[in-house]
Design a protein around this motif. Structure first.
Motif, PDB file in Angstrom:
ATOM      1  N   PHE A   1     -29.844   7.321  -8.996  1.00  0.00           N
ATOM      2  CA  PHE A   1     -28.431   7.534  -9.338  1.00  0.00           C
ATOM      3  C   PHE A   1     -27.762   8.811  -9.090  1.00  0.00           C
ATOM      4  N   MET A   2     -28.747   9.767  -9.511  1.00  0.00           N
ATOM      5  CA  MET A   2     -27.725  11.195  -9.549  1.00  0.00           C
ATOM      6  C   MET A   2     -28.154  11.907  -8.301  1.00  0.00           C
ATOM      7  N   ILE A   3     -29.038  11.362  -7.605  1.00  0.00           N
ATOM      8  CA  ILE A   3     -29.048  12.067  -6.178  1.00  0.00           C
ATOM      9  C   ILE A   3     -27.993  11.392  -5.105  1.00  0.00           C
ATOM     10  N   ILE A   4     -27.912  10.037  -5.212  1.00  0.00           N
ATOM     11  CA  ILE A   4     -26.775   9.488  -4.575  1.00  0.00           C
ATOM     12  C   ILE A   4     -25.449  10.076  -4.931  1.00  0.00           C
ATOM     13  N   TYR A   5     -25.203  10.187  -6.026  1.00  0.00           N
ATOM     14  CA  TYR A   5     -23.800  10.684  -6.649  1.00  0.00           C
ATOM     15  C   TYR A   5     -23.799  12.336  -6.138  1.00  0.00           C
ATOM     16  N   VAL A   6     -24.455  13.053  -6.245  1.00  0.00           N
ATOM     17  CA  VAL A   6     -24.453  14.630  -6.245  1.00  0.00           C
ATOM     18  C   VAL A   6     -24.242  14.670  -4.611  1.00  0.00           C
ATOM     19  N   VAL A   7     -25.257  14.188  -3.988  1.00  0.00           N
ATOM     20  CA  VAL A   7     -25.263  14.333  -2.427  1.00  0.00           C
ATOM     21  C   VAL A   7     -23.636  13.732  -1.851  1.00  0.00           C
ATOM     22  N   LEU A   8     -23.077  12.779  -2.299  1.00  0.00           N
ATOM     23  CA  LEU A   8     -21.873  12.301  -1.749  1.00  0.00           C
ATOM     24  C   LEU A   8     -20.705  12.816  -2.343  1.00  0.00           C
ATOM     25  N   ALA A   9     -20.821  13.187  -3.527  1.00  0.00           N
ATOM     26  CA  ALA A   9     -19.374  13.285  -4.057  1.00  0.00           C
ATOM     27  C   ALA A   9     -19.157  15.201  -4.432  1.00  0.00           C
TER      28      ALA A   9
ATOM     29  N   MET B   1     -26.550   7.060 -20.909  1.00  0.00           N
ATOM     30  CA  MET B   1     -27.147   7.208 -19.510  1.00  0.00           C
ATOM     31  C   MET B   1     -26.130   7.938 -18.667  1.00  0.00           C
ATOM     32  N   ALA B   2     -24.887   7.478 -18.672  1.00  0.00           N
ATOM     33  CA  ALA B   2     -23.776   8.210 -17.892  1.00  0.00           C
ATOM     34  C   ALA B   2     -23.946   9.284 -18.169  1.00  0.00           C
ATOM     35  N   ALA B   3     -23.694   9.839 -19.458  1.00  0.00           N
ATOM     36  CA  ALA B   3     -23.524  11.397 -19.895  1.00  0.00           C
ATOM     37  C   ALA B   3     -24.739  12.140 -19.554  1.00  0.00           C
ATOM     38  N   MET B   4     -25.923  11.474 -19.507  1.00  0.00           N
ATOM     39  CA  MET B   4     -27.007  12.129 -19.001  1.00  0.00           C
ATOM     40  C   MET B   4     -26.808  12.377 -17.519  1.00  0.00           C
ATOM     41  N   MET B   5     -26.527  11.464 -16.972  1.00  0.00           N
ATOM     42  CA  MET B   5     -26.391  11.592 -15.259  1.00  0.00           C
ATOM     43  C   MET B   5     -25.462  12.520 -14.766  1.00  0.00           C
TER      44      MET B   5
ATOM     45  N   SER C   1     -24.852  15.279 -16.839  1.00  0.00           N
ATOM     46  CA  SER C   1     -25.493  16.581 -17.045  1.00  0.00           C
ATOM     47  C   SER C   1     -26.339  16.888 -15.987  1.00  0.00           C
ATOM     48  N   SER C   2     -27.150  15.587 -15.511  1.00  0.00           N
ATOM     49  CA  SER C   2     -28.086  15.972 -14.173  1.00  0.00           C
ATOM     50  C   SER C   2     -27.346  16.326 -12.982  1.00  0.00           C
ATOM     51  N   ASP C   3     -26.133  15.518 -12.703  1.00  0.00           N
ATOM     52  CA  ASP C   3     -25.472  15.800 -11.580  1.00  0.00           C
ATOM     53  C   ASP C   3     -24.972  17.143 -11.461  1.00  0.00           C
ATOM     54  N   SER C   4     -24.242  17.706 -12.660  1.00  0.00           N
ATOM     55  CA  SER C   4     -23.817  19.013 -12.676  1.00  0.00           C
ATOM     56  C   SER C   4     -25.023  20.153 -12.450  1.00  0.00           C
ATOM     57  N   MET C   5     -26.123  19.704 -13.003  1.00  0.00           N
ATOM     58  CA  MET C   5     -27.095  20.604 -12.815  1.00  0.00           C
ATOM     59  C   MET C   5     -27.506  20.981 -11.524  1.00  0.00           C
ATOM     60  N   LEU C   6     -27.643  19.444 -10.950  1.00  0.00           N
ATOM     61  CA  LEU C   6     -28.311  19.725  -9.598  1.00  0.00           C
ATOM     62  C   LEU C   6     -27.351  20.466  -8.644  1.00  0.00           C
ATOM     63  N   LEU C   7     -26.090  20.094  -8.810  1.00  0.00           N
ATOM     64  CA  LEU C   7     -25.076  20.570  -8.036  1.00  0.00           C
ATOM     65  C   LEU C   7     -24.796  21.987  -8.124  1.00  0.00           C
ATOM     66  N   SER C   8     -25.028  22.501  -9.141  1.00  0.00           N
ATOM     67  CA  SER C   8     -24.912  24.093  -9.371  1.00  0.00           C
ATOM     68  C   SER C   8     -26.366  24.673  -8.838  1.00  0.00           C
TER      69      SER C   8
END
Lengths: 509, 71
Positions: free
Chosen positions: A178-186, A350-354, A356-363
């Protein structure tokens, strides 16, 4: 109290609620994607246009990781609720002060010079691509355990929720995909939007969970009395006899005074240097946004952490049993609330953790492309190519962290603590650089390399975890400070250093 | 407010907020008031106070301490 056996239909309800929540979050991200341009600044910083509510919640949701939502209650369940005080000191007060000292300063400097990353800011000030890459490299290194932490948290949450029917690896894999899809797209705008929804959602369901459990057991007095009977030591502040050790030369165990102070300091300074938090310092629309967020910070910390951690402690008194490899929060909710509600809370966490992960991966991906790939590997890369490198980096990073998370190298709090401590080593050299014009490149490199070497040596070897009862991470920070100031004082800056870059011509409007 | 004395007062206020965020004087105390440990009530009050102090800081000390020019 015996755990209620899960009914066969429960698993369907649980998975349905979680899947529905994730789909809504993805839809919001895709909506944001439609209004995001492909320009790097928009992708990473949402065009420096973030308002108070979004900035506050996006930073807050980023802090709402598995560390706070599952690790904290687990700790409260095992040792008592004093972790609330550590979080209050750390997040409510120390981090708020750093929000001003580091954050406002970076905002001022960033808007004047157009910086997007910490490494870029320091590299320009000290005229050094090497320093820029060093800061990015250190940041990416410690990002690794922190992304892993979210995957571990998700895996454990689903084990706790489904009583082990959904295996640990499946939860960790779900959040990874989920976090990969999210960061890559948004990009960041998508992340910020869902962060706001998730932050509000988490606050609401946490309070609903407390209300539900307390109604079922007869109110806070009954819940606390039960805890006083089973674990009277949990209610007494501190870790028992001899735990007030501030004026001694030893001590330092769990819930000792030294441990609480050490944890609060290293985590607060570490958080300020997290890529995803530090990058937020550049994105506020105006200083009014920063001021409001700063003042609201302690209240938000209070509203979330008191109920979350008290739930963990009360669960102990109520005799909740936690399945092997699971967390206490889902186990407690399973006993006292309907299946769908427990699943909803876990979905929120889990959404909150995502987020976190999204923001981290993006940065992390912006650190990778702007501070390492472009300056060192391919200075002429097209922005399109840079975008692909960023996305490939995110995928590789998330997948490797997922594999590492399967080995479960420690508890959530231990893994998180290691990452926070690693980032904390960056903080004092950066603060010195922001305020002291005589800081030079030699001093920065000495401070950063020296403190990281000291810290790494302690993480990866059997060196003691404390000296005189104080955490080794604090000594690393001190070493970084002494080296940065000392080496800067005895060496001269090179010609390409811009000594007044962080101090002159700063304007707030 | 004169810049130096303002800076000193705000710094002092922040130090007090940090030092007493953990109620050291209640160490080992397990008294329960209205269903929650007494030290937890201190925490709740202290976070409220911190927000009030931080708000006041944004109204007066914020730019002076950073040496920022406006207008």
């Amino acid at each position: 109290m015996a755990s209620l056996p899960l009914q066969s239909g429960d698993l369907g309800v649980q998975m349905g609620v979680i899947a529905a929540y994730l789909v809504v979050a993805l839809a919001v991200g895709l909506l944001a994607y439609r209004v995001t341009s492909r320009e790097a600044e928009d992708y990473y910083l949402a065009s420096r246009s973030m308002g108070t509510v979004v900035l506050l919640f996006t930073t807050f949701a980023t802090l709402l990781s598995a560390f706070t939502f599952f690790g904290g209650p687990d700790l409260a369940f095992n040792a008592g609720p004093e972790w609330i005080l550590v979080m209050g000191l750390m997040d409510g007060i120390l981090f708020a002060i750093l929000w001003y000292v580091v954050g406002y300063k970076q905002w001022l400097v960033g808007r004047t010079q157009g910086y997007v990353t910490l490494g870029e800011m320091l590299g320009d000030r000290f005229g050094s691509t090497g320093l820029r890459a060093l800061v990015a490299g250190i940041s990416l290194f410690w990002l690794f355990p922190y992304v892993m932490l979210q995957q571990m948290g998700a895996g454990e949450a689903l084990v706790g929720l489904t009583d082990g029917v959904v295996p640990y690896w499946a939860g960790a894999a779900l959040i990874t995909v989920f976090m990969i899809i999210y960061v890559v797209l948004a990009g960041l705008r998508g992340v910020a939007w869902t962060d706001t929804i998730q932050g509000l959602f988490m606050l609401t369901v946490t309070w609903a969970a407390v209300a539900w459990v307390l109604v079922a057991v007869g109110g806070p007095s009954a819940a606390t009395s039960a805890l006083a009977e089973t674990n009277p030591d949990f209610l007494a502040l501190g870790g028992g006899a001899g735990s007030f050790d501030l004026f001694t030369l030893s001590g330092g165990g769990l819930y000792s005074a030294k441990w609480m102070v050490s944890s609060a300091i290293t985590i607060a300074f570490g958080v300020a240097m997290f890529p995803q938090i530090n990058q937020r310092f550049f994105v506020a629309k105006s200083d009014r946004v920063l001021k409001r967020s700063f003042a609201l910070w302690p209240v938000l910390v209070l509203l979330l952490f008191v109920p979350a951690f008290m739930l963990g402690s009360w669960a102990r008194g109520l005799g909740v049993t936690v399945p092997e490899g699971g967390n206490v929060v889902p186990a407690l909710l399973n006993e006292y609330t309907p299946v769908w509600f427990a699943a909803l809370v876990i979905a929120g966490a889990m959404a909150a953790m995502m987020s976190s992960s999204d923001s981290m991966l993006l940065s992390g991906s912006s650190y990778l492309t702007r501070d390492i790939y472009r300056p060192l590997v391919d200075p002429d890369a097209s922005s399109q190519r840079e975008g692909w490198v960023a996305r490939a980096g995110v995928v590789a990073f998330a997948v490797i962290a997922f594999v590492a998370s399967l080995f479960r190298p420690g508890s959530l709090v231990q893994v998180g603590d290691t990452a926070f401590g690693g980032y904390a080593q960056l903080a004092l050299p950066v603060i010195v650089a922001l305020y002291w014009t005589r800081t030079n490149r030699n001093g920065m490199i000495a401070g950063l390399v020296g403190s990281q070497a000291f810290y790494l040596a302690h993480v990866f070897s059997p060196l003691p975890a404390t000296y005189f009862g104080w955490d080794f991470a604090l000594y690393g920070m001190l070493l970084g400070l002494v080296l940065t100031v000392g080496v800067s004082a005895v060496t001269s800056p090179t010609a390409d250093e811009k000594t007044t870059r962080f101090t002159e011509g700063l304007r707030a409007d | 407010m004169h810049r130096k004395s303002g800076t000193f007062l705000w710094t002092f206020a922040f130090v007090v907020l940090v030092v007493l965020a953990i109620p050291w004087f209640l160490w080992g105390d397990s008294r329960v008031v209205a269903g929650l440990p007494l030290w937890l009530w201190w925490h709740i009050g202290w976070m409220g106070l911190a927000t009030a102090v931080f708000y006041a800081f944004t109204q007066s000390g914020w730019d002076e301490m950073m040496g920022v020019t406006r207008g």
